[in-house]
Every structure is written in C-alpha cells, then in structure tokens.
Motif scaffolding. Structure first.
Motif, short mmCIF file in Angstrom:
data_model
loop_
_atom_site.label_atom_id
_atom_site.label_comp_id
_atom_site.label_asym_id
_atom_site.label_seq_id
_atom_site.Cartn_x
_atom_site.Cartn_y
_atom_site.Cartn_z
N LEU A 1 -18.09 40.40 11.21
CA LEU A 1 -18.75 40.21 12.64
C LEU A 1 -20.27 39.69 12.77
O LEU A 1 -20.90 40.41 11.80
CB LEU A 1 -18.66 41.29 13.41
CG LEU A 1 -17.24 41.76 13.84
CD1 LEU A 1 -17.33 43.04 14.77
CD2 LEU A 1 -16.29 40.82 14.43
N GLY A 2 -20.93 38.92 13.41
CA GLY A 2 -22.04 38.64 13.77
C GLY A 2 -22.62 38.46 15.08
O GLY A 2 -22.03 38.35 15.93
N TYR B 1 -16.44 45.44 20.29
CA TYR B 1 -15.73 45.71 21.64
C TYR B 1 -15.04 44.13 22.06
O TYR B 1 -13.83 44.18 22.09
CB TYR B 1 -16.57 46.13 22.72
CG TYR B 1 -15.80 46.24 24.16
CD1 TYR B 1 -14.86 47.10 24.35
CD2 TYR B 1 -15.98 44.78 25.08
CE1 TYR B 1 -14.16 47.11 25.63
CE2 TYR B 1 -15.13 44.97 26.29
CZ TYR B 1 -14.25 46.00 26.50
OH TYR B 1 -13.43 45.98 27.76
N LEU B 2 -15.93 42.99 21.96
CA LEU B 2 -15.46 41.67 22.36
C LEU B 2 -14.47 41.55 21.17
O LEU B 2 -13.40 40.72 21.65
CB LEU B 2 -16.73 40.70 22.42
CG LEU B 2 -17.76 40.81 23.27
CD1 LEU B 2 -18.88 40.11 23.26
CD2 LEU B 2 -17.26 40.81 24.68
N ALA B 3 -14.68 41.85 19.75
CA ALA B 3 -13.62 41.13 18.91
C ALA B 3 -12.44 42.00 19.32
O ALA B 3 -11.31 41.35 18.83
CB ALA B 3 -14.17 41.51 17.58
N ALA B 4 -12.33 43.07 19.36
CA ALA B 4 -11.32 43.88 19.64
C ALA B 4 -10.37 43.73 20.80
O ALA B 4 -9.17 43.60 21.07
CB ALA B 4 -11.66 45.53 20.04
N CYS B 5 -11.00 43.23 21.98
CA CYS B 5 -10.71 43.26 23.21
C CYS B 5 -10.22 41.50 23.93
O CYS B 5 -9.45 41.16 24.71
CB CYS B 5 -11.05 43.81 24.26
SG CYS B 5 -11.03 45.56 24.07
N ALA B 6 -11.22 40.79 23.48
CA ALA B 6 -11.39 39.52 24.09
C ALA B 6 -10.05 38.62 23.78
O ALA B 6 -9.45 38.03 24.59
CB ALA B 6 -12.52 38.71 23.56
#
Ligand SMILES: [Zn+2]
Length: 474
Positions: free
Chosen positions: A325-326, A343-348
């Motif tokens: 992630l970056g 959070y974005l990687a997990a949910c988006a």
C-alpha cells in the motif's frame, strides 16, 4: 546457596535494552499469531525475544520497560509508494477540473523547480507525519531531488528507499527529461551507490522507471542491467488502461505489461504502483514473474484515476501477487496515514464489486506490513515482529471509544475499520524510539510546520503555482 542459585538464574537472563509490553501483540509472523498480554524485547536495532509478557518478564532483564496496558503492538507500517518532497504542494491540487493537467502544470514544475534544501524540508514534514501515524518505512517513488529526501530520512530517523526519477522520454504527461539516457542512468546509479545501505542499512537505493511511456526500450534494458549488477530493486508506475474496463475490448497494441515482459523488465525486484485496469493476461504475467504491485487508493479516489472503480487490484491479490500500500504524495492523497489507506483498501472494492468478502481488514493489514516489506524486497528485515528482525514497532493506543466495546478481541479489525493512525503512541525504527507518547523525538514538528508555512508562498510564487491562479471547476 539460594543466593548462588539466584546468581546463576540472573546470568541466564537475557539482558535487553528495552522491553515493550502490550495487551495485544500482532506479530504478522507466518502463523499470523496474535499474543494477548504479549511483550517484545529489543537490543540494539533488533528484536531479540517475543512471547507472552509474564514469560518474557521472567527471562529478560531490560534497561527500560514500556508498559502499554491499553496498547496494541504491531509491526511498523510500510508506505511502499510516496513522493516525499511533494508536501509544499499540498492543497494546490484540490478539486482540479479534468482539463487541468495535474502532473504537467503543477507536479513536475514543482518537483523540478525546488532546491535540494526545499526538498529536504518538505520530506522532513512527510516523514514526521508518517511516523506520527505509525509508518516506519517509506519508498521514494522517484523524483529529481533524492539527496534532499535521503538527508531528511537520515535526520528524522525513518527507514526508507531512495530513488531518482528515471526517464529518457517526456511521455504524454511531459515529464522533464534531465539529460540523455546515459546521463540519466549514470545519475540514477550515483543515487543508488550513495544511499544503498546508508545508516546501517536504514536506507536502500532503488532504480526508477517512471512510466512505461517515458522510457525507450534501450533505457528500460539498461535500468534492468544496472539494478541486477547492484542487486537492488526497481520502482515505478503503471497506470493501466482504466478507461477500457470492458474486458472484451480488443487491444489496439501490446499492453505496457506485455512490452515490459518482452524487454525482460518483469521480475521479483520490480514494484509497480497504481495499476488501473489491466488485461487478464497481464495479471497472469505479474504472478508468473513475481512482479510486485502497490495500491494507492487514496490517490485514486482523490484524483479520480479509476483504480478502485475500474482497476485490477482484487484480481492481482486473487492471483497471489504481492500488493503493498502507498499514499503516493501528500498533495494527492492529502493524508499520509496508512491506516486510513488500509481502510480504503479493505472496504472500497467491496462497494464496487458488491461483495463483502473482497480484501477486508486482515488482508489490508498484511498489505500495509509484511506484503509491503516483500514488495520492496525487504521482508528479511521488516514487516513482521520476529526474533532477528529490525525493531520497527508501533504501539497503538486502544483506549479511545472507537476501539470499544471489545478493543482487544480483534485488534486488526478494530484498527483498520474503526480507528486511524492517530492512535499511534509509540513508534520505533531499528530499536530507536522516534515517537514517544505521540510526540516526535528527533525533530520539532511544530517548528517545522511554521517553517514550511513561511516557505510555501515563496516557493509557489517563484514557480508560478500560486494558489488562486487556477480555475475552479464550479
Ligand atoms: Zn507515484
């Protein structure tokens, strides 16, 4: 007799510099063990023991003990793609319209117009913010001022990778070309040689291939050869064909990935960031050649590049590709908080795919720790809490209401879904405490902030990038 026995027992005790105790220790070791009431012993730069706290307190005499009763102890987070010198541009790229050329008109004039000392100050701010949010390692995604970036990393104390921008063509975004191919490569090699292994290995050097469109075949091949000679990695960008997300579309030409494969660029030491939509065959090529990817969801969502909505990140993860992630840059992510990125990687992707099991908190946490380490070729030293690894450690304070009512039941879910990097209390890099009780120990962050605020208008004016000069989309 008992005194003598006690003496023997004392001699058997391991003497450590520091013992960190916490209610939960998230190791990210191969078994993904979480130790409740755990402890980690640190000597010099390394982890020398890890176990439950009662056990370790018996075995270890520590010169100092940090007791985090409300703490969740994790490996330091790894920001695998960031342009550290971009901080002075934060705010200038907000809400640009589609016709305003972000890179051509703003980012490149800024990056190629600032001095090395300005890059040093801006990068210090980047690293301060990262550390305060629990990030202990960054990888420079390639810029024209690598020495300023490296000096800032040395002084702030963070771990990281340094890379000079590598391109011998301007490409469609008109990236400045700083010399003929030979000169560009020579200077990239100088950067690698200067910084690879610096500060007892805290810094590493990488080559950069900025974008496939910005490099001739010959340049790509030279970079691969030079990286192989020095046994270092190559970092770069791959935007992908986000606007052709219909997989039935017949391709007009070879994809970037096919071209890089034919040139022999694809390999386990290559790490490409962003990755919009790519062909199924390209995903397979990533897996086949063990190419690494870096996902920057906050960059894509802020900048509208379509990686989340139309990209191939879940497919890459599904194919077993290592995806770190970056944050990309503070001017385009806006925040340098890898927990928010997790959070974005997990949910988006769940929302886009309408599938509640895509990625999720535990995979996102892997991406921000051990997978990020692997993506940078650094997993032998960092990314998990294991004996012999570097002591890059974060203690998150789980006393905030967002962690309740069961803060230690699943600390990873609680951190990623409920909390943010602002829970970071204590942060170590290589055994050195860089954040203590939420305050940086190496630099004065407030003084740095004032210095940057004073400097910014002069820099933007000098470069013709003053706020208010651009049109607003509304
Ligand atoms: Zn980038």
């Amino acid at each position: 007799v008992s005194a003598a026995r006690e003496g023997v027992r004392m001699r058997e005790r391991l003497v450590a510099d520091l013992l960190l105790r916490a209610r939960a220790v998230v190791t990210m070791n191969p078994g993904r063990e979480v130790i409740s009431n755990g402890a980690v012993a640190v000597t010099n730069s390394k982890i020398v023991a890890i176990d439950n706290a009662a056990e370790l307190s018996e075995r270890v005499s520590a010169r100092r003990v940090i007791d985090a009763q409300d703490g969740v102890l994790t490996p330091g987070l790894i920001d695998a793609h960031n342009h550290p010198q971009d901080t002075l541009l934060r705010g200038v790229l907000d809400d640009l319209g589609p016709g305003e050329r972000r890179m051509t008109s703003y980012v490149f004039p800024y990056e190629h117009g600032i001095s090395d000392d300005e890059a040093y100050l801006a990068s210090q701010a980047t690293f301060a913010e990262m550390l305060l949010n629990g990030t202990t390692c960054f990888c420079d995604a390639g810029g024209p001022t690598p020495d300023g970036v490296a000096r800032a990393a040395l002084d702030v104390g963070i771990r990281g990778g340094i890379a000079r921008r590598g391109n011998d063509l301007p490409g469609p975004m008109l990236c400045p070309v700083t010399g003929d191919a030979e000169t560009v490569l020579m200077r990239a090699s100088e950067t690698v040689d200067r910084w690879n292994g610096a500060a007892d290995g805290r810094l590493r050097g990488y080559y950069n291939l900025d974008l496939p469109d910005n490099a001739t075949d010959e340049f790509c091949i030279s970079v691969v050869e030079s990286a192989a000679q020095r046994n270092v990695g190559i970092v770069g960008h791959l935007v992908g064909e986000v606007h052709r997300s219909d997989t039935s579309t017949r391709r007009q030409r070879f994809s970037d990935v096919e071209r890089l494969e034919q040139l022999g660029v694809l390999g386990p030491n290559l790490t490409l960031a962003h990755i919009g939509w790519i062909h199924e065959e390209d995903v397979a090529a990533f897996a086949r050649h063990e190419v690494n990817a870096v996902h920057c969801p906050s960059q894509s969502m802020f900048g509208a590049t379509g990686v989340v909505g139309h990209g191939s990140i879940p497919e890459l993860v599904g194919a077993g590709v290592t995806v770190g992630l970056g944050t990309d840059a503070s001017c385009i992510s806006r925040f340098l908080d890898l927990v928010r990125v997790m959070y974005l990687a997990a949910c988006a992707h769940r929302d886009v795919r309408m599938d509640p099991l895509v990625i999720g908190a535990h995979k996102a946490f892997e991406m921000g720790t051990i997978d990020g380490a692997r993506a940078l070729g650094w997993e032998d030293k960092i990314g998990s809490l294991e004996v012999g690894k570097e002591a890059d450690i974060v203690v998150f304070d789980a006393s905030g209401l967002e962690w309740w009512p069961d803060p230690f039941g699943d600390p990873v879910n609680n951190l990623v879904y409920s909390s943010s990097g602002r829970s970071a209390r204590t942060v170590l890099v290589g055994g050195r405490i860089l954040v203590e009780d939420g305050v940086l120990t190496t630099i004065d962050a407030r003084a740095l902030g004032r210095e940057l605020s004073d400097l910014r208008p002069f820099v933007l004016d000098r470069l013709g990038l003053g706020a208010g000069q651009r049109s607003r989309p509304w």
